[in-house]
Design an enzyme around this catalytic site. Structure first.
Site, mmCIF file in Angstrom:
data_model
loop_
_atom_site.group_PDB
_atom_site.id
_atom_site.type_symbol
_atom_site.label_atom_id
_atom_site.label_comp_id
_atom_site.label_asym_id
_atom_site.label_seq_id
_atom_site.Cartn_x
_atom_site.Cartn_y
_atom_site.Cartn_z
ATOM 1 N N SER A 142 -33.219 -16.198 74.291
ATOM 2 C CA SER A 142 -32.078 -17.105 73.301
ATOM 3 C C SER A 142 -32.309 -18.555 73.567
ATOM 4 C CB SER A 142 -30.673 -16.575 74.156
ATOM 5 O OG SER A 142 -29.637 -17.558 73.876
ATOM 6 N N TYR A 155 -25.808 -16.423 82.061
ATOM 7 C CA TYR A 155 -26.519 -16.032 80.929
ATOM 8 C C TYR A 155 -27.647 -17.253 80.895
ATOM 9 C CZ TYR A 155 -27.347 -14.734 75.812
ATOM 10 O OH TYR A 155 -27.801 -14.067 74.856
#
Length: 256
Positions: A142, A155
């Site tokens: 990501s 995250y």
């Protein structure tokens, strides 16, 4: 690239990016091992993959279970002779109060799933790829892994770790016939991003994003980041001094 007859092992296959990739590869004639926790959803997806022209097998498992991932890969390899491509996609957002409060158990769950789940998948498929002299490891990381983001400590850490892990693996196997592709998407409309009140910048529809993933895999890119507008901004942030980055990134509210 001819996908017909190639065996692809996808983790986190039951929804979102994993589901989209499974259907797209099925239409190209691939053999797909579908790994995720929910059997009933995997069974439905497998039926749709077969209807699209592919071959599908389901492996209900949690990627944090090292033995379950290993056995699934071994079963897929035993039936079809080899695994050509791993797509390590399984991931959770950790967008909840406990994780935002840095509760160790909650942070551990995000890192166990996003990072160690990918490690488990690599451990399960890489020896076979090395033995056959070729293979392709694909990490769905990501843009959130470039630098820390508000309300995203777990995250961002998991995705930063995932990127570094796969890059290190690439250096270890680059002369052994194994390709490694790290894909760093921005915001894509999936269950992982649903339910947020604030607008996410450059949000992509899943059907628009899937071709970007396929293209990166087919071209065996080392890194691929998209959409280009957001990727450019994030990459620029990598070189900002801390005071400037804090001032700009600290205003972000897209995790709310």
């Amino acid at each position: 690239m001819n996908w017909k007859g190639r065996t692809v092992f996808i983790t986190g296959a039951s929804s979102g990016i994993g589901e989209g990739l499974a259907i797209a590869l099925a239409t190209r004639g691939a053999i797909i091992g579908l790994a995720a926790r929910r059997r009933e959803i995997l069974d439905d997806l497998a039926d749709r993959c077969r209807a699209a022209g592919g071959t599908a097998r389901v492996f209900p498992l949690d990627v944090i279970d090292e033995q379950a991932v290993f056995e699934a890969a071994d079963d897929l390899r035993s039936e079809f002779g080899r695994i050509d491509i791993l797509i390590a996609n399984a991931g959770i957002g950790g967008n909840d109060e406990a994780t935002r409060n840095y509760t160790p158990r909650s942070v551990k769950k995000v890192i166990d799933t996003n990072l160690l789940g990918a490690v488990n998948a690599v451990h399960a498929v890489l020896p076979g790829m090395l033995e056959q002299g070729e293979g392709h490891l694909v990490a769905i990381s990501s843009l959130a892994g470039f630098r820390g983001l508000p309300k995203s400590a777990a995250y961002s850490a998991s995705k930063a770790g995932m990127t570094a892990f796969f890059e290190s693996v690439r250096l270890d196997v680059r002369h052994k016939g194994i390709d490694v592709t790290i894909i760093q998407p921005g915001f894509i409309k999936t269950p992982l991003t649903s339910g947020r009140a604030n607008k996410m910048p450059f949000l992509m529809e899943l059907e628009d994003a899937i071709p970007h993933f396929i293209r990166a895999i087919e071209k065996k890119k080392r890194f691929a980041a998209f959409p280009w507008q957001l990727a450019t901004i994030v990459r620029a942030g990598k070189f900002m001094p801390a005071w400037m980055y804090d001032r700009i990134a600290g205003k972000a509210r897209y995790r709310e």
